[in-house]
Design a protein around this motif. Structure first.
Motif, mmCIF file in Angstrom:
data_model
loop_
_atom_site.group_PDB
_atom_site.id
_atom_site.type_symbol
_atom_site.label_atom_id
_atom_site.label_comp_id
_atom_site.label_asym_id
_atom_site.label_seq_id
_atom_site.Cartn_x
_atom_site.Cartn_y
_atom_site.Cartn_z
ATOM 1 N N GLY A 12 -21.299 33.507 25.228
ATOM 2 C CA GLY A 12 -21.552 34.686 24.656
ATOM 3 C C GLY A 12 -22.492 35.610 25.502
ATOM 4 N N GLU A 13 -23.045 36.448 25.017
ATOM 5 C CA GLU A 13 -24.037 37.276 26.143
ATOM 6 C C GLU A 13 -24.959 36.611 26.892
ATOM 7 O OE1 GLU A 13 -25.478 40.560 23.773
ATOM 8 O OE2 GLU A 13 -23.700 41.297 23.172
ATOM 9 N N GLY A 14 -24.779 36.896 28.146
ATOM 10 C CA GLY A 14 -26.019 36.192 29.084
ATOM 11 C C GLY A 14 -25.653 34.940 29.374
ATOM 12 N N ASP A 15 -24.253 34.550 29.096
ATOM 13 C CA ASP A 15 -23.940 33.153 29.210
ATOM 14 C C ASP A 15 -24.404 31.880 28.330
ATOM 15 O OD1 ASP A 15 -22.468 33.682 31.490
ATOM 16 O OD2 ASP A 15 -23.818 33.472 32.910
ATOM 17 N N ASP A 16 -25.096 32.447 27.176
ATOM 18 C CA ASP A 16 -25.663 31.649 26.061
ATOM 19 C C ASP A 16 -24.342 31.358 25.417
ATOM 20 O OD1 ASP A 16 -28.341 32.015 26.673
ATOM 21 O OD2 ASP A 16 -28.737 33.571 25.597
ATOM 22 N N LEU A 17 -24.406 30.064 24.916
ATOM 23 C CA LEU A 17 -23.518 29.459 24.043
ATOM 24 C C LEU A 17 -23.491 29.615 22.528
ATOM 25 C CD1 LEU A 17 -22.951 25.910 25.980
ATOM 26 C CD2 LEU A 17 -21.480 27.822 26.227
ATOM 27 N N THR A 18 -22.435 30.013 22.041
ATOM 28 C CA THR A 18 -22.456 30.169 20.418
ATOM 29 C C THR A 18 -21.432 29.340 19.972
ATOM 30 O OG1 THR A 18 -20.875 31.993 20.651
ATOM 31 C CG2 THR A 18 -23.055 32.446 20.634
ATOM 32 N N ILE A 19 -21.428 28.896 18.638
ATOM 33 C CA ILE A 19 -20.444 28.279 17.781
ATOM 34 C C ILE A 19 -19.626 29.109 17.612
ATOM 35 C CG2 ILE A 19 -20.139 26.566 15.947
ATOM 36 C CD1 ILE A 19 -22.199 25.687 17.946
ATOM 37 N N GLY A 20 -18.124 28.759 17.918
ATOM 38 C CA GLY A 20 -16.990 29.360 17.629
ATOM 39 C C GLY A 20 -16.763 28.938 16.240
ATOM 40 N N TRP A 21 -17.018 30.080 15.124
ATOM 41 C CA TRP A 21 -16.976 29.699 13.677
ATOM 42 C C TRP A 21 -15.707 29.374 12.942
ATOM 43 C CZ3 TRP A 21 -20.161 27.066 10.989
ATOM 44 C CH2 TRP A 21 -19.638 26.996 9.409
ATOM 45 N N ALA A 22 -15.611 28.126 12.488
ATOM 46 C CA ALA A 22 -14.423 27.569 11.776
ATOM 47 C C ALA A 22 -15.030 26.671 10.611
ATOM 48 C CB ALA A 22 -13.256 27.142 12.563
ATOM 49 N N THR A 23 -14.237 26.660 9.543
ATOM 50 C CA THR A 23 -14.667 25.801 8.531
ATOM 51 C C THR A 23 -14.913 24.164 8.980
ATOM 52 O OG1 THR A 23 -12.529 25.720 7.716
ATOM 53 C CG2 THR A 23 -13.973 27.122 6.527
ATOM 54 N N SER A 24 -13.794 24.128 9.997
ATOM 55 C CA SER A 24 -14.022 22.539 10.581
ATOM 56 C C SER A 24 -15.331 22.232 11.380
ATOM 57 C CB SER A 24 -12.719 22.607 11.494
ATOM 58 O OG SER A 24 -12.741 23.443 12.545
ATOM 59 N N ALA A 25 -16.264 23.247 11.461
ATOM 60 C CA ALA A 25 -17.480 22.991 11.893
ATOM 61 C C ALA A 25 -18.193 22.145 10.786
ATOM 62 C CB ALA A 25 -18.201 24.334 12.293
ATOM 63 N N VAL A 26 -17.667 22.208 9.460
ATOM 64 C CA VAL A 26 -18.501 21.770 8.542
ATOM 65 C C VAL A 26 -17.798 20.183 8.192
ATOM 66 C CG1 VAL A 26 -19.044 21.503 6.141
ATOM 67 C CG2 VAL A 26 -19.322 23.554 7.379
ATOM 68 N N HIS A 27 -16.394 20.271 8.019
ATOM 69 C CA HIS A 27 -15.887 19.075 7.993
ATOM 70 C C HIS A 27 -14.395 19.255 8.741
ATOM 71 C CE1 HIS A 27 -13.195 16.070 6.111
ATOM 72 N NE2 HIS A 27 -14.521 15.409 5.974
ATOM 73 N N PRO A 28 -13.861 18.168 9.181
ATOM 74 C CA PRO A 28 -12.507 18.563 9.898
ATOM 75 C C PRO A 28 -11.189 18.628 9.064
ATOM 76 C CG PRO A 28 -13.114 16.098 9.917
ATOM 77 C CD PRO A 28 -14.016 17.042 9.562
ATOM 78 N N ASP A 29 -11.561 18.599 7.669
ATOM 79 C CA ASP A 29 -10.299 18.815 6.787
ATOM 80 C C ASP A 29 -10.669 19.795 6.077
ATOM 81 O OD1 ASP A 29 -8.890 16.606 8.093
ATOM 82 O OD2 ASP A 29 -9.695 15.267 6.173
ATOM 83 N N LEU A 30 -11.805 20.633 6.320
ATOM 84 C CA LEU A 30 -11.910 21.998 5.399
ATOM 85 C C LEU A 30 -11.083 23.090 5.913
ATOM 86 C CD1 LEU A 30 -13.902 22.266 2.828
ATOM 87 C CD2 LEU A 30 -15.384 23.074 4.591
ATOM 88 N N ALA A 31 -10.414 23.654 4.961
ATOM 89 C CA ALA A 31 -9.467 24.908 5.199
ATOM 90 C C ALA A 31 -10.394 26.124 4.684
ATOM 91 C CB ALA A 31 -8.199 24.784 4.597
#
Length: 283
Positions: free
Chosen positions: A121-140
């Motif tokens: 992200g800004e200043g080369d800081d890493l951010t989580i690319g949000w998706a529901t799979s961040a909670v569970h791989p099968d979550l839509a």
């Protein structure tokens, strides 16, 4: 004495290799730290803080709150333990695999693997690319997670004619969601007056619970609930759950012989052991 050309070349290659390893280690450490910060915030119940570490705060907070509510834990510390198991770097950031373990009262742990996609992200800081799979791989999108547990069906008690004494009976569990309460003392007084229960017990139970939790107050047979419904249904904070339970013809029917079946109290749970939890029907 002069330096031989072959030795100088080898020395340069070694230095370059060490510099490359150092840069890779730093990127992997940064990815691991960013992922761990998100996981720690989620597990601690700081859902807003976890969402802030993603690239879509609004969607992340909505999803995390939905999961916390549907799982029954509310916005407090989640019974969740996480462990990062792999970090894979790429030109845009990193993929971090973690193992999640949910620990439930009187039920087996639930463990699964999921992945976080991190982007610069800004200043080369890493951010989580949000998706529901961040909670569970099968979550839509639009889905959440629920869990439930149940005990084996109780065996029937028969009368002299061989007919079951206990029969499936419709009941309504009257509960409170702390997040919806506007005046706890007034709510407790109103429930006590309508249901003949202790206002102090209501206050104690709700105060000890997290917003979003279903706090059971009393279970009523459907006809008994219908009598008081108009008085309690619109009280700020009350929530209701319809169930079917095996009950005798009346609350006092053959009580001295058959005993009583009801929600487990703290004293009963101490005797029953770890296979049972508050709200279980024991007796």
């Amino acid at each position: 004495m002069g330096v031989r050309p072959g030795f100088a070349l080898a020395l340069v290659l070694v230095i370059l290799a060490l510099a490359g390893c150092s840069a890779t280690d730093a990127r992997e450490s940064a990815a691991r730290d960013a992922a761990q910060a998100y996981l720690d915030a989620w597990a601690s119940g700081d859902l807003a803080g976890a969402a802030e570490l993603t690239d879509d705060r609004t969607a992340a907070l909505l999803n995390l709150r939905a999961v916390a509510t549907s799982m029954g834990f509310g916005e407090g510390e989640q019974p969740l333990r996480t462990e990062i198991t792999a970090v894979e770097l790429d030109e845009n950031g990193a993929s971090v695999t973690y193992q999640a373990t949910w620990k439930f009262a009187a039920a087996p742990d639930w463990t699964y693997d999921a992945r976080l996609e991190l982007r610069a992200g800004e200043g080369d800081d890493l951010t989580i690319g949000w998706a529901t799979s961040a909670v569970h791989p099968d979550l839509a999108d639009g889905e959440t997670i629920e869990w439930s547990r149940g005990l084996a069906e109780r065996a029937s008690i028969l009368d002299a004619a061989g007919d079951p004494i206990f029969a499936p009976t419709a009941v309504v569990v009257v509960g409170v969601d702390p997040a919806r309460v506007t005046d706890l003392a007034a709510l407790a007084a109103a429930l006590a007056a309508a249901l003949g229960i202790s206002a102090e017990d209501v206050v104690a139970s709700v105060s000890a619970s997290q917003p979003g939790q279903f706090v059971p107050i009393i279970t009523l047979r459907r006809p008994d609930y219908d009598v008081v419904r108009a008085v309690i249904v619109d009280l700020p904070g009350t929530v209701f759950r319809e169930e079917t339970r095996q009950l005798a013809p009346s609350a006092s029917f053959a009580l001295g012989v058959l005993g009583r079946v009801g929600e487990a109290t703290a004293e009963v749970l101490q005797e029953a052991g770890t296979d049972y939890a508050p709200g279980d029907q024991l007796g």
